[in-house]
Design a protein around this motif. Structure first.
Motif, PDB file in Angstrom:
ATOM      1  N   SER A 135       0.849  -1.191   0.000  1.00 26.31           N
ATOM      2  CA  SER A 135       0.000   0.000   0.000  1.00 26.31           C
ATOM      3  C   SER A 135       0.880   1.234   0.000  1.00 26.31           C
ATOM      4  CB  SER A 135      -0.881  -0.004   1.243  1.00 26.31           C
ATOM      5  OG  SER A 135      -1.410   1.283   1.446  1.00 26.31           O
ATOM      6  N   LEU A 136       0.334   2.331  -0.528  1.00 27.36           N
ATOM      7  CA  LEU A 136       1.051   3.600  -0.444  1.00 27.36           C
ATOM      8  C   LEU A 136       0.236   4.625   0.326  1.00 27.36           C
ATOM      9  CD1 LEU A 136       2.761   4.115  -3.918  1.00 27.36           C
ATOM     10  CD2 LEU A 136       3.828   3.680  -1.738  1.00 27.36           C
ATOM     11  N   SER A 137      -0.802   4.173   1.024  1.00 28.33           N
ATOM     12  CA  SER A 137      -1.599   5.152   1.751  1.00 28.33           C
ATOM     13  C   SER A 137      -0.867   5.531   3.028  1.00 28.33           C
ATOM     14  CB  SER A 137      -2.979   4.590   2.074  1.00 28.33           C
ATOM     15  OG  SER A 137      -2.898   3.787   3.220  1.00 28.33           O
ATOM     16  N   PHE A 138      -1.058   6.782   3.443  1.00 28.18           N
ATOM     17  CA  PHE A 138      -0.354   7.272   4.622  1.00 28.18           C
ATOM     18  C   PHE A 138      -0.673   6.404   5.837  1.00 28.18           C
ATOM     19  CE2 PHE A 138      -0.398  11.727   2.649  1.00 28.18           C
ATOM     20  CZ  PHE A 138       0.866  11.562   2.157  1.00 28.18           C
ATOM     21  N   ALA A 139      -1.968   6.135   6.033  1.00 33.75           N
ATOM     22  CA  ALA A 139      -2.383   5.453   7.257  1.00 33.75           C
ATOM     23  C   ALA A 139      -1.715   4.086   7.382  1.00 33.75           C
ATOM     24  CB  ALA A 139      -3.889   5.321   7.283  1.00 33.75           C
ATOM     25  N   THR A 140      -1.750   3.297   6.283  1.00 31.33           N
ATOM     26  CA  THR A 140      -1.182   1.951   6.344  1.00 31.33           C
ATOM     27  C   THR A 140       0.317   1.994   6.555  1.00 31.33           C
ATOM     28  OG1 THR A 140      -2.772   1.513   4.616  1.00 31.33           O
ATOM     29  CG2 THR A 140      -1.292  -0.286   5.224  1.00 31.33           C
ATOM     30  N   ASP A 141       0.980   2.839   5.768  1.00 32.51           N
ATOM     31  CA  ASP A 141       2.436   2.823   5.810  1.00 32.51           C
ATOM     32  C   ASP A 141       2.974   3.364   7.130  1.00 32.51           C
ATOM     33  OD1 ASP A 141       2.712   1.637   3.433  1.00 32.51           O
ATOM     34  OD2 ASP A 141       2.910   3.475   2.278  1.00 32.51           O
ATOM     35  N   PHE A 142       2.275   4.359   7.686  1.00 29.92           N
ATOM     36  CA  PHE A 142       2.807   4.962   8.895  1.00 29.92           C
ATOM     37  C   PHE A 142       2.604   4.060  10.108  1.00 29.92           C
ATOM     38  CE2 PHE A 142       2.290   9.509   7.117  1.00 29.92           C
ATOM     39  CZ  PHE A 142       3.297   9.234   6.226  1.00 29.92           C
ATOM     40  N   ASN A 143       1.619   3.156  10.030  1.00 31.72           N
ATOM     41  CA  ASN A 143       1.405   2.274  11.162  1.00 31.72           C
ATOM     42  C   ASN A 143       2.081   0.928  10.994  1.00 31.72           C
ATOM     43  OD1 ASN A 143      -0.177   4.097  12.636  1.00 31.72           O
ATOM     44  ND2 ASN A 143      -1.892   3.686  11.267  1.00 31.72           N
ATOM     45  N   ALA A 144       2.705   0.721   9.812  1.00 32.37           N
ATOM     46  CA  ALA A 144       3.349  -0.567   9.576  1.00 32.37           C
ATOM     47  C   ALA A 144       4.622  -0.669  10.414  1.00 32.37           C
ATOM     48  CB  ALA A 144       3.702  -0.693   8.102  1.00 32.37           C
ATOM     49  N   HIS A 145       4.895  -1.873  10.876  1.00 30.02           N
ATOM     50  CA  HIS A 145       6.151  -2.080  11.596  1.00 30.02           C
ATOM     51  C   HIS A 145       7.122  -2.772  10.660  1.00 30.02           C
ATOM     52  CE1 HIS A 145       4.879  -0.604  15.428  1.00 30.02           C
ATOM     53  NE2 HIS A 145       3.704  -1.156  15.181  1.00 30.02           N
ATOM     54  N   LEU A 146       8.110  -2.039  10.228  1.00 30.16           N
ATOM     55  CA  LEU A 146       9.072  -2.581   9.285  1.00 30.16           C
ATOM     56  C   LEU A 146      10.249  -3.140  10.062  1.00 30.16           C
ATOM     57  CD1 LEU A 146       9.055   0.487   6.899  1.00 30.16           C
ATOM     58  CD2 LEU A 146       7.863  -1.655   6.531  1.00 30.16           C
ATOM     59  N   SER A 147      10.947  -4.053   9.405  1.00 25.32           N
ATOM     60  CA  SER A 147      12.200  -4.499  10.000  1.00 25.32           C
ATOM     61  C   SER A 147      13.166  -3.324   9.993  1.00 25.32           C
ATOM     62  CB  SER A 147      12.778  -5.655   9.185  1.00 25.32           C
ATOM     63  OG  SER A 147      13.202  -5.170   7.941  1.00 25.32           O
ATOM     64  N   SER A 148      14.189  -3.381  10.834  1.00 26.58           N
ATOM     65  CA  SER A 148      15.009  -2.176  10.967  1.00 26.58           C
ATOM     66  C   SER A 148      15.759  -1.892   9.669  1.00 26.58           C
ATOM     67  CB  SER A 148      15.971  -2.321  12.134  1.00 26.58           C
ATOM     68  OG  SER A 148      16.975  -3.241  11.798  1.00 26.58           O
ATOM     69  N   THR A 149      16.151  -2.950   8.931  1.00 25.50           N
ATOM     70  CA  THR A 149      16.829  -2.706   7.656  1.00 25.50           C
ATOM     71  C   THR A 149      15.894  -1.992   6.700  1.00 25.50           C
ATOM     72  OG1 THR A 149      17.611  -4.942   8.038  1.00 25.50           O
ATOM     73  CG2 THR A 149      18.362  -3.844   6.037  1.00 25.50           C
ATOM     74  N   ALA A 150      14.674  -2.539   6.563  1.00 23.63           N
ATOM     75  CA  ALA A 150      13.718  -1.935   5.643  1.00 23.63           C
ATOM     76  C   ALA A 150      13.431  -0.502   6.045  1.00 23.63           C
ATOM     77  CB  ALA A 150      12.430  -2.749   5.626  1.00 23.63           C
ATOM     78  N   ALA A 151      13.220  -0.279   7.353  1.00 19.32           N
ATOM     79  CA  ALA A 151      12.910   1.074   7.809  1.00 19.32           C
ATOM     80  C   ALA A 151      14.058   2.019   7.491  1.00 19.32           C
ATOM     81  CB  ALA A 151      12.640   1.062   9.311  1.00 19.32           C
ATOM     82  N   ASN A 152      15.299   1.537   7.690  1.00 16.28           N
ATOM     83  CA  ASN A 152      16.445   2.395   7.392  1.00 16.28           C
ATOM     84  C   ASN A 152      16.513   2.744   5.920  1.00 16.28           C
ATOM     85  OD1 ASN A 152      17.666   2.903   9.850  1.00 16.28           O
ATOM     86  ND2 ASN A 152      18.635   0.894   9.884  1.00 16.28           N
ATOM     87  N   PHE A 153      16.272   1.734   5.072  1.00 14.12           N
ATOM     88  CA  PHE A 153      16.352   2.011   3.639  1.00 14.12           C
ATOM     89  C   PHE A 153      15.254   2.960   3.196  1.00 14.12           C
ATOM     90  CE2 PHE A 153      19.207  -1.702   3.043  1.00 14.12           C
ATOM     91  CZ  PHE A 153      20.179  -1.019   2.345  1.00 14.12           C
ATOM     92  N   VAL A 154      14.041   2.740   3.726  1.00 22.81           N
ATOM     93  CA  VAL A 154      12.933   3.626   3.362  1.00 22.81           C
ATOM     94  C   VAL A 154      13.268   5.055   3.777  1.00 22.81           C
ATOM     95  CG1 VAL A 154      10.565   4.226   3.910  1.00 22.81           C
ATOM     96  CG2 VAL A 154      11.153   1.864   3.412  1.00 22.81           C
ATOM     97  N   ALA A 155      13.725   5.215   5.014  1.00 22.33           N
ATOM     98  CA  ALA A 155      14.025   6.565   5.495  1.00 22.33           C
ATOM     99  C   ALA A 155      15.162   7.181   4.689  1.00 22.33           C
ATOM    100  CB  ALA A 155      14.384   6.528   6.977  1.00 22.33           C
ATOM    101  N   LEU A 156      16.142   6.347   4.328  1.00 20.20           N
ATOM    102  CA  LEU A 156      17.269   6.861   3.557  1.00 20.20           C
ATOM    103  C   LEU A 156      16.810   7.329   2.179  1.00 20.20           C
ATOM    104  CD1 LEU A 156      20.247   7.127   4.164  1.00 20.20           C
ATOM    105  CD2 LEU A 156      20.643   4.993   2.944  1.00 20.20           C
ATOM    106  N   GLY A 157      15.913   6.539   1.553  1.00 18.71           N
ATOM    107  CA  GLY A 157      15.393   6.937   0.243  1.00 18.71           C
ATOM    108  C   GLY A 157      14.637   8.245   0.337  1.00 18.71           C
ATOM    109  N   LEU A 158      13.789   8.365   1.369  1.00 14.11           N
ATOM    110  CA  LEU A 158      13.035   9.605   1.540  1.00 14.11           C
ATOM    111  C   LEU A 158      13.983  10.767   1.802  1.00 14.11           C
ATOM    112  CD1 LEU A 158      10.104   8.336   3.759  1.00 14.11           C
ATOM    113  CD2 LEU A 158      10.020   8.935   1.356  1.00 14.11           C
TER     114      LEU A 158
END
Lengths: 102, 629
Positions: free
Chosen positions: B197-220
């Protein structure tokens, strides 16, 4: 079964086919080439009928009839060409009709 | 409320379409007014949304409105949706309000330009893109706005397309922004893979693994850094000053470059899952604010000084958003939009009045000739330095004190950077001031100055400058964090400040004291060096060269990316394209001809040879069958 075995008929057909093809290869006269072609076709017919009789299967005879029909139409076209050539006073020698040489 | 947001979004787009379709059938002035009105109608929509929202309870102020499902692929769906919430309304008000003033200003500034209509179509398209970016109701809509903003800034920077430098600057801006777009898209792909999903609500409440979260934040962060011209993707911003001055004010001060800060505030739940990357954003901001401040000290082009100051101020916003004080970052974004647009527009007034001269070594003593410009510039400059009661004081200091509130070693580094930045800000801003305004007009200025019917500029230029001067002076009073904080409360439902970044009142006071003293020191040094001339500029040739070459970033990128690319291209041209690609066609043709020449000998035209071939072929087939049996 009366008469000679199927091998003889096939042998005759082969001889006829050979004579026909030699005629096509060697003779220069367009009419004779056409005749030789007919000979080859009929050699095929003979073989068909011989096998048909040998195997008691009518399909071969029907096939021979179809070949005759085709032969007749082929002769029509061939003779038509000969007449057309003759009308334009062109030679009937197949070796001189070599316009399509590459 | 949603009606207001749609009106706000679509009015500027409508303006663009109308101007484009009517083409030369309308006069330039009509095109200009269509653009201005469309943006102001958009501002009306934003105000409407704001008023309705204010009457609601804080927890029901968020609303998503979907026009239709726009993309569907299996269970993955993206709607054409807008989000109206306190954060997006603030951005809508800033973008359409300041944008409207800038478009109004352009009417006077662009008068007499050959392709005014094209300019106004572009500029309202830019406002539309920016509004789409801030109103987008899911990450894809945000990315579309993000990309369109890049496109329209490319068009506007390269507006004077007969100047090679403008075209190059436009290309540079586009390429660097495209880099950020790509890293952002990659972050979104990771999100799709994990949450579908790309909706704000789903993505912001998702619990990502720390690697995934780091990569997502790095891309942003990559996207934010490219759009907001932070190190290491900052080199496009000073070059982009090739565009018309109102464009610099709109894109490079008020709206586009601050999109990175908005992005961090908007996607803060993703950044909070990757706290290291968030602090990296803060560090990037701290580094940029120092580097840009140092470079600004030696610039001689009035617009470039302001451009570097923009980079530096966005550094502050990144610092604030990165440590977790999102509302402080956003508040600084707002006041910065006012005072930086004001500074650019006063610079535009000057440039307009002195025959397009931008070199501050030639511009002296303009204050006597342009008193209105002088006082407006002073208001903007004091707001920029953060001297109370001007707005910068109220928005910049909470950012620095949030860094102090963090308290760890990096918190203190950020604090020191912020205070040093305040000193640099005072220094470079008042260097500009003391060089350009006080004293007797220089011969160059006397020769080239011309007023506009007895005034300093057309009324369409003076009115927005006046309004912004008032805003730059007073807008900061909206919030003084130790005592009242309506802005922070307003944003709290969307982007609450991290507890670690909330400073105590004591911290606020001493930060303010230190920062104001630093700013005043900067002003004092500037006065001593450039006005009283009692202090000489230190010679330090190494540093001077370093700053003048902008820390060699351009040089480095040329070496690392541009030159190898050119070398590879030349190599391929010489050793691959010429011998392989260009030669293949003729070679194939000749080979075909040769083969044809060989094969044609088979075609004798003699019947008997054909028959012989047929017979031989048939015999060969028969023979093959006999043998194979």
């Amino acid at each position: 079964m009366l008469g000679p075995g199927v091998a003889w008929y096939v042998a005759v057909a082969a001889v006829l086919f050979g004579i026909g093809s030699l005629g096509v290869l060697i003779r220069r006269n367009t009419l004779v080439v056409l005749l030789s072609l007919e000979l080859m076709l009929n050699a095929g017919n003979l073989a068909l009928i011989a096998f048909s009789r040998h195997f008691h299967n009518g399909a071969g005879q029907i096939f021979a009839l179809a070949v005759m029909a085709i032969a007749a139409s082929e002769v029509c076209v061939g003779l038509g060409l000969v007449v057309a050539l003759n009308r334009r006073r062109l030679s009937l020698d197949v070796d001189r009709l070599s316009e399509l040489r590459g | 409320m949603t009606g207001g947001s749609w009106l706000c979004l679509l009015a500027p787009l409508g303006g663009t379409i109308v101007i484009t379709l009517l083409g030369t059938r309308i006069s330039r002035v009509v095109a200009a007014w269509i653009a201005t009105m469309s943006v102001f109608v958009g501002f009306g929509g934003a105000v409407w949304a704001f008023v309705v929202m204010q009457s609601r309870q804080p927890d029901s102020r968020s609303e998503i409105t979907t026009a239709w499902t726009w993309l569907q692929s299996g269970s993955f769906k993206v709607g054409l949706e807008l989000l109206v919430d306190p954060l997006s309304v603030v951005m809508m008000l800033i973008v359409s309000g300041v944008g409207g003033l800038i478009v109004l200003y352009s009417i006077g500034y662009m008068e007499g330009d050959d392709e005014e209509r094209r300019y106004f179509a572009y500029i309202s398209f830019f406002v539309f893109s920016m509004l789409l970016l801030v109103e987008g109701g899911n990450l894809l809509m945000l990315l579309i706005g993000w990309g369109l903003v890049g496109l329209s800034s490319y068009l506007l920077i390269g507006f004077w397309h007969d100047r090679p430098s403008a075209v190059q600057a436009a290309k540079k801006a586009f390429v660097m922004n495209a880099f950020g777009d790509a890293t952002m898209a990659l972050a979104f792909f990771i999100l799709i893979a994990h949450t579908n999903s790309l909706s704000f609500a789903t993505d912001f409440n998702a619990h990502l693994s720390s690697t995934a979260a780091n990569f997502v934040a790095l891309g942003l962060l990559g996207g934010a850094v490219a759009k907001s011209a932070q190190i290491p993707l900052q080199t496009w911003l000073p070059d982009a000053m090739e565009g018309p001055t109102p464009v610099s004010a709109l894109i490079h001060a008020a709206t586009m470059v601050t999109a990175g800060v908005y992005l961090i505030a908007r996607t803060h739940p993703l950044f909070e899952q990757a706290r290291t990357i968030e602090l990296l954003a803060a560090g990037t901001g701290a580094l940029t604010l120092l580097v840009a401040g140092l470079i600004a000290l030696v610039q001689t082009d009035i617009k470039k000084v302001i451009a570097y100051s923009t980079m530096s101020q966005i550094g502050y916003m990144f610092l604030g958003a990165g440590v977790g004080a999102y509302s402080s970052g956003m508040f600084h974004l707002m006041t910065h939009a006012f005072f930086k647009a004001l500074l650019f527009m006063t610079a535009g007034l000057i440039i307009h009045a002195v025959s397009d001269e931008q070199d501050i070594r030639k511009l002296r003593g303009l204050g006597k000739l342009m008193p209105f410009t002088k006082w407006c510039f002073l208001a903007g400059a004091l707001a920029l330095v953060g001297i109370p009661p001007f707005s910068g004081f109220f928005s910049k200091d909470p950012i620095i004190s949030s860094a102090a509130a963090l308290g760890t070693w990096y918190g203190w580094i950020f604090f020191v950077c912020g205070v040093a930045g305040a000193l640099l800000t005072g220094l470079y801003t008042f260097r500009l001031w003391f060089l350009v305004f006080p004293g007797e007009p220089s011969p160059f200025v006397r020769e080239h100055y011309h007023d506009h019917n007895g005034r300093e500029g057309a009324w369409t230029m003076l009115v927005p400058v006046g309004i912004l001067a008032v805003l730059a002076t007073f807008a900061g009073w909206l919030q003084w964090t130790p005592h009242w904080d309506p802005f922070t409360k307003w944003l709290a439902p969307v982007a609450p400040t991290l507890p670690a970044a909330i400073p105590t009142n004591t911290q606020e006071y001493y930060t303010s004291a230190v920062a104001v003293i630093a700013g005043l020191t900067g002003i004092g040094i500037a006065w001593a060096v450039y006005s009283r001339r009692s202090l000489a500029i230190p010679a330090a040739p190494f540093w001077r060269k370093l700053f003048e070459n902008k820390f060699y970033f351009d040089w480095l990128y040329d070496r690392i990316f541009y030159e190898p690319a050119v070398a590879t291209a030349n190599f391929l041209r010489r050793d691959f394209e010429d011998p392989v690609i260009l030669q293949t066609g003729p070679d194939l043709g000749e080979a075909t001809l040769e083969t044809g020449g060989l094969v044609r000998r088979l075609q004798t035209g003699l019947l008997r040879t054909y028959v012989l071939f047929i017979a031989a072929g048939a015999a060969a087939v028969v023979l093959a069958f006999l043998i194979a049996r």
